[in-house]
Design a protein around this motif. Structure first.
Motif, PDB file in Angstrom:
ATOM      1  N   GLY A 413      47.462  34.568  43.926  1.00 10.29           N
ATOM      2  CA  GLY A 413      48.424  35.594  43.518  1.00 10.29           C
ATOM      3  C   GLY A 413      48.148  36.903  44.239  1.00 10.29           C
ATOM      4  N   GLY A 414      48.406  38.011  43.570  1.00  2.00           N
ATOM      5  CA  GLY A 414      48.231  39.327  44.183  1.00  2.00           C
ATOM      6  C   GLY A 414      46.839  39.533  44.776  1.00  2.00           C
ATOM      7  N   MET A 415      45.835  38.980  44.120  1.00  4.83           N
ATOM      8  CA  MET A 415      44.464  39.111  44.632  1.00  4.83           C
ATOM      9  C   MET A 415      44.321  38.496  46.018  1.00  4.83           C
ATOM     10  SD  MET A 415      42.708  40.798  42.507  1.00  4.83           S
ATOM     11  CE  MET A 415      41.101  40.524  43.292  1.00  4.83           C
ATOM     12  N   TYR A 417      46.216  38.753  48.445  1.00 13.14           N
ATOM     13  CA  TYR A 417      46.693  39.656  49.511  1.00 13.14           C
ATOM     14  C   TYR A 417      45.688  40.775  49.782  1.00 13.14           C
ATOM     15  CZ  TYR A 417      50.463  41.631  52.388  1.00 13.14           C
ATOM     16  OH  TYR A 417      51.239  42.072  53.443  1.00 13.14           O
ATOM     17  N   VAL A 418      44.721  40.899  48.891  1.00 15.74           N
ATOM     18  CA  VAL A 418      43.702  41.940  49.042  1.00 15.74           C
ATOM     19  C   VAL A 418      42.568  41.379  49.901  1.00 15.74           C
ATOM     20  CG1 VAL A 418      42.005  43.301  47.760  1.00 15.74           C
ATOM     21  CG2 VAL A 418      44.324  42.990  46.843  1.00 15.74           C
TER      22      VAL A 418
END
Lengths: 596, 596
Positions: A413-415, A417-418
């Motif tokens: 998920g969003g993590m 992309y980090v």
């Protein structure tokens, strides 16, 4: 996240699905599985504990160039020294030069482990091995004596200098020049780009293998010769002499593999030429280069497997840890691995990774047979098999590396992309595998135009018959654990069989159409062959379970084979349609191509 | 490489394949195509000349955070000011607040242009528009009066504050707190992560829309309320007042979108709470949030189209320029666009991009009808259609952004891996689109569990009947230019029809299996619908050619539709198999899932 080398998986595959046990039984390989397992285990530990920890740091720091000197990231040199001191650089080389002459199936597994731990680290060994193989096959006794022991021990590293700004996929266009000297050496002039580890600070010398043209050479690929051009010349006593005029003029700022310097190399820029030594015969350099390139192609496929495995491990770990939402049968917030769509992604990652590994190890196994079998006819057959499988292994596995690492981001998920999470780096690193050592388009063209027509199609048809047999065994077993894997696999193999007949005709009659459909054909091949290889291993696991074995890995192997057959091999239908349709529209697309 | 907005393509699609001409004819949209074309043209020029040039710089510089203040890359503020001064920020907003109330089909095209020029720039406008829509639909007259004119003029920007560390896809888990004050305002406490443009220096105020819970709120999603929390409080005269306690505590180091700050926001960290104003009713915040989220979902799909278009343009330009190897009919070294495998890649990029755009514009068109048609039954039907298409447009188009930009790297060969080339940035930028505003897995689940069952399946079945009609028209035409597009499309639509019946039963009877197959089902939907939409446009182009028109774009549209049907829609067969098979093995995979 720590990396755990898939030692048991590799070992199980080698035992059940390659000819290694037979080669051992016949005394053609002087090894036992006790030794193989110990080697795999030791390498796995080294990769996980020494190499893996600095991979993120290497990505973050990257390489720097100052006054022609490249500084690699912190920890790279120490890891490289530990690795070569432990003897890992020479596992594939011949014993007479200090190597261990391990079978390619085993060394490919080791290549996977190093590259999973850090592909920016692992690629250096891949190139060095390529140089070792070219010199072993084509170098004079003198060149072998000077360069091989140091390359095998890892004291020096090797490079491949093919690409020039105007000559990428098209080596015929290369312009670097070699001028013969009275003493039998050559002076090399020219600029090479995208040279992996062309300059670095992790070893004391660099052995460049360079393609160049003699002044009177024929045009095109028949006028290319191969030279050894060391960074430092070597004195008669083996000590390092003068600095050669082979200089790093720039390094690339790349999407990934930041820890690996990608150099622009200039040869002879100072005027007198870099000193080089001919490998093999004049104007026969391309044949020599192909020796190192074919093996490097398989190794790049293995890099794809490696990064896919790492991304898969990372995604599983995250999905077991991260809690989000409700799932049936789970109290409170559920780990996301309990959600069916996440399961589907994870199984896709696992199945693609295992199929890619199977393709690479089967290719390596064919190479081993081509070298070790006593019967020359059997050796030739094995070589034809390896030749055919190499482009499939390279292209499919490198694509798998990209697809699996992209899915790995999605699982996070969003993590994902980090950058700190680490999942994104895998995609950045893997993206080059589909490009270097021959783009995947080139692999597909090689498969279709050169490998399928071997023996009038007998080579490919024999392989397809073997895949069909596996599918039929699964169907005949009719075991619930395999679900509908048997029929799905049979359909994929049949589609491959039909498409192969189409392609064999087309290569002769409609070459442009063959080229336009080469990529979907290669993927179809990998869908059928990969599914068959996984099923073969799963059949062995099934037999062991039927005999009472309870290792949960056995059940997992069956599930993975089933998942691949039912969810990924089924792509075959659409791919066959694309092949049959001649990639409809591609060759009649002038209006689109003009407009963009 | 410069960006050229696909003005003619969009305009042609709007004219031939949406209800916009009908809405104009009925006087429901007070516009002519002269005006629409002028707007598109103007926007395209602005995007290409003002925004696109700083996109690479923005990627390289990224954002920095110091003492709670974010500095955006050079040129971002100037471009933003020019953009809002030109009136582009308010094109979709209602006229009473200073907007231009353009149809969503037109504003979606504009969203594409901004995001193709620079997605790091474009995403700010997407979020601001979301805030405008939420306040327009649910805000009190007072809140609208204070905030809307400034948001519409672009003087202030908007954000969506949903995600918390423990609450990503699962909003039920969010913990941010809101406490009602005697004066009717609320005090907000909590930490939000991944807040796009949560803090920046391009506009004078930031209007945060924040989800939080009242102390006595029910658990789960039924206890969530929506608040406006401005960075600076607003005085009675509209001037800016005190700094609110909404602070950026960190920014992410991301794979891409470097020019767009992704912030960790703390509310009320200083102790007394950030001052917020309730939007809509207490505990009904999720419904309000969905207003902005649904439109943001479509906009993220459009971002996928945008980056795909940019990557496609870049790849075509490179392939026309780069010479390598020989090709039939080309003297000397051929531009790589002449090679069949490169053609195949370029056509794939073009076809996927155009199909994704068609899906997004058809969704936008349904939204327009749901708002503008006089008949409430027709409006409701259009809304159901838009609801169904939104997750498909979001997921398929964002995936297309990733796949097309990855192919774009491949077309560039080794140059594609070098950051200076620009191709790699597109993949880095696009990778988030499949994740934010609801992961693509969430979209697929939304499609299958909430959208398919609308009206007992009548909504989806009516759409499928429409796609079938298009396929039949193509078949009936039997024109060589369409190749086998008619039958291939019909097969895809039939596969979708059968799979839809399976899914409608499954949602009720076997929900876990429905969830496990939601993603392949969504892709199947997009393959059939995307193919039908392209074919519909191509039929219009065919008719114009038959009537004597010679614009080469007309022929190109037919080729693209044909290519899609024959090469991409054919995936439908395998996808149907996956759906039918229940993603075989996914739900019985405990052994694999335990091992990783």
């Amino acid at each position: 996240m720590s990396y755990r080398a898939p030692v048991e998986e590799v070992s199980y595959f080698l035992k059940t699905s390659t000819s290694l046990p037979n080669l051992m039984a016949q005394g053609l390989v002087d090894l036992s599985f006790d030794v193989v397992d110990a080697v795999l285990d030791e390498a796995g530990k080294f990769a996980g504990s020494v190499i893996a920890p600095f991979d993120r740091v290497a990505d973050k720091q990257g390489c720097t160039l100052k006054d022609g000197a490249v500084t690699t990231p912190e920890g790279m040199r120490a890891a490289y020294e530990a690795w070569s001191e432990a003897g890992w650089s020479g596992v594939a080389a011949e014993e007479e030069f200090g190597g261990q002459n391990l079978p390619t199936s085993v060394t490919s597994a080791l290549t996977e482990f190093w590259n999973a731990a850090s592909p920016a680290f692992g690629i250096c060994g891949v190139l060095t091995l390529g140089a070792i193989e070219a010199l072993t096959a084509h170098g004079s006794a003198e060149l072998q004596h000077i360069f091989l022991p140091k390359l095998v021990s890892g004291t020096w590293t090797g490079t491949m200098n093919l690409t020039e700004p105007q000559a990428g996929s098209d080596l015929a266009a290369l312009r670097s020049k070699a001028v013969k000297q009275a003493d039998g050496t050559y002076r090399i002039f020219g600029t090479k780009i995208f040279i992996t580890y062309g300059e670095h600070d992790i070893a004391e010398n660099i052995v460049h293998l360079v393609l160049a043209r003699l002044p009177d050479a024929p045009a095109g690929t028949k006028g290319i010769s191969l030279f050894v051009v060391p960074k430092f010349l070597v004195n008669a006593d083996g000590s390092l002499g003068a600095r050669n005029d082979a200089v790093c003029a720039g390094i690339e700022h790349k999407l990934g593999l930041h820890g690996s310097p990608t150099c622009t190399m200039t040869f002879g820029e100072k005027g007198e030429g870099a000193i080089g030594y001919l490998v093999g015969e004049e104007n026969r350099g391309l044949a020599c280069m192909f020796t190192m390139m074919n093996n490097a192609r398989l190794a790049v496929g293995v890099q794809g497997v490696a990064v896919a495995e790492r991304a898969t491990q990372r995604a599983f770990a995250f999905a077991k840890d991260r809690k989000q939402g409700k799932a049936p049968g789970v109290e409170g917030s559920a780990p996301i691995i309990a959600h069916p769509d996440v399961k589907r992604m994870l199984l896709t990652m696992r199945a693609e990774t295992d199929a890619a590994r199977a393709l690479c190890l089967k290719t390596a196994d064919a190479l081993d047979r081509s070298r070790l079998l006593p019967d020359p006819i059997a050796r030739a057959a094995a070589l034809a098999e390896a030749s055919l499988l190499t482009p499939v292994a390279k292209a499919f596995s490198s694509d798998a590396g990209i697809e699996v690492s992209s899915l790995g981001i999605q699982v996070h998920g969003g993590m994902g992309y980090v950058e700190e999470t680490g999942a994104a780096q895998h995609l950045r690193d893997a993206r080059i595998f589909a490009i270097y050592e021959g783009t995947n388009g080139i692999q597909a063209i090689d498969l279709v135009t050169r490998k399928l027509p071997q023996e009038g199609g007998d080579v490919v048809n024999a392989l397809i018959a073997d895949y069909r047999e596996t599918a039929e065994e699964v169907s005949a077993l009719n075991a619930p654990d395999f679900g509908h894997a048997g029929p799905r696999l049979a359909e994929a193999v049949d589609a491959l069989g039909r498409a192969t007949r189409v392609m064999l005709d087309r290569v002769a009659d409609e070459p442009a159409k063959a080229l336009a459909t080469a990529t979907p054909y290669l993927r179809l091949y990998a869908r059928a062959a990969g599914g068959a290889f996984l099923a073969r291993t799963a059949l062995a696991a099934y037999a062991e379970r039927a005999a009472g074995a309870t290792d949960p890995r056995l059940a997992a192997r069956i599930t993975v084979a089933r998942f691949f057959a039912e969810n990924l091999a089924v792509e075959a239908k659409g791919l066959e349609e694309v092949v049959n349709g001649g990639a409809g529209g591609v060759l009649e697309a002038e209006a689109v191509l003009a407009l963009g």
